[in-house]
Design a protein around this motif. Sequence first.
Motif, PDB file in Angstrom:
ATOM      1  N   ASP A  52      11.033  19.739  94.420  1.00 26.34           N
ATOM      2  CA  ASP A  52      10.896  21.159  94.734  1.00 26.34           C
ATOM      3  C   ASP A  52       9.457  21.613  94.606  1.00 26.34           C
ATOM      4  O   ASP A  52       8.972  22.382  95.409  1.00 26.34           O
ATOM      5  N   ALA A  63      16.854  19.848  97.229  1.00 23.45           N
ATOM      6  CA  ALA A  63      17.572  21.128  97.271  1.00 23.45           C
ATOM      7  C   ALA A  63      18.415  21.237  98.537  1.00 23.45           C
ATOM      8  O   ALA A  63      19.562  21.696  98.496  1.00 23.45           O
ATOM      9  N   ALA A  64      17.858  20.815  99.662  1.00 24.74           N
ATOM     10  CA  ALA A  64      18.610  20.867 100.921  1.00 24.74           C
ATOM     11  C   ALA A  64      19.842  19.971 100.856  1.00 24.74           C
ATOM     12  O   ALA A  64      20.927  20.355 101.322  1.00 24.74           O
ATOM     13  N   LYS A  66      21.442  19.066  98.077  1.00 31.43           N
ATOM     14  CA  LYS A  66      22.370  19.709  97.134  1.00 31.43           C
ATOM     15  C   LYS A  66      23.165  20.793  97.847  1.00 31.43           C
ATOM     16  O   LYS A  66      24.383  20.897  97.693  1.00 31.43           O
ATOM     17  N   ASN A  67      22.478  21.594  98.639  1.00 27.28           N
ATOM     18  CA  ASN A  67      23.131  22.699  99.343  1.00 27.28           C
ATOM     19  C   ASN A  67      24.094  22.210 100.421  1.00 27.28           C
ATOM     20  O   ASN A  67      24.847  23.003 100.987  1.00 27.28           O
ATOM     21  N   ASN A  68      24.051  20.913 100.718  1.00 24.18           N
ATOM     22  CA  ASN A  68      24.954  20.323 101.710  1.00 24.18           C
ATOM     23  C   ASN A  68      25.926  19.335 101.079  1.00 24.18           C
ATOM     24  O   ASN A  68      26.432  18.435 101.747  1.00 24.18           O
ATOM     25  N   ASN A  69      26.166  19.498  99.772  1.00 29.12           N
ATOM     26  CA  ASN A  69      27.203  18.776  99.031  1.00 29.12           C
ATOM     27  C   ASN A  69      26.862  17.313  98.715  1.00 29.12           C
ATOM     28  O   ASN A  69      27.754  16.474  98.662  1.00 29.12           O
ATOM     29  N   LEU A 131      23.777  19.036  92.228  1.00 27.97           N
ATOM     30  CA  LEU A 131      25.153  19.446  91.921  1.00 27.97           C
ATOM     31  C   LEU A 131      25.457  19.025  90.474  1.00 27.97           C
ATOM     32  O   LEU A 131      24.834  18.105  89.960  1.00 27.97           O
TER      33      LEU A 131
END
Length: 133
Positions: A52, A63-64, A66-69, A131
């Motif tokens: 990050d 981060a990207a 994580k945001n997509n599982n 996550l």
Amino acid sequence: MKRKIFTTAMAMALMLWGIVGTASGADNPNPPSSPVKLIFIHHSTGGHWLADDNAYTYGELGAALKNNNYYVSATNYCWGPDQIGSQTNIPNWPQWFTGSNYNTIMSRVYSETGQNFTNCEGESFGSWPRLSP
């Protein structure tokens, strides 16, 4: 040097694209419905992509993902049996995946849950959000 890094990164991206496309049968842009564990085997470039924020260039890929599982872990310099993490160039891949010690190495890869964003000298490439385990 930049050309070599770019060429290696492009080759890895194309191979990953081929593997994912072949494994799934078709491209699917949707995030997985349940968390998927993803392990980055890399040197510093992968660390910078995942991070990050750090003193260098960073890509916020962690981060990207994580945001997509995706639950993202990583290897790094000095990681693993016989410090195999210091050997991630394409000619080293047979050591990882088919070499005489591949069972031990791959067992460690599959069980890895750490971010491993600090190299052998204690320098950090930067962390990324993940996550919950």
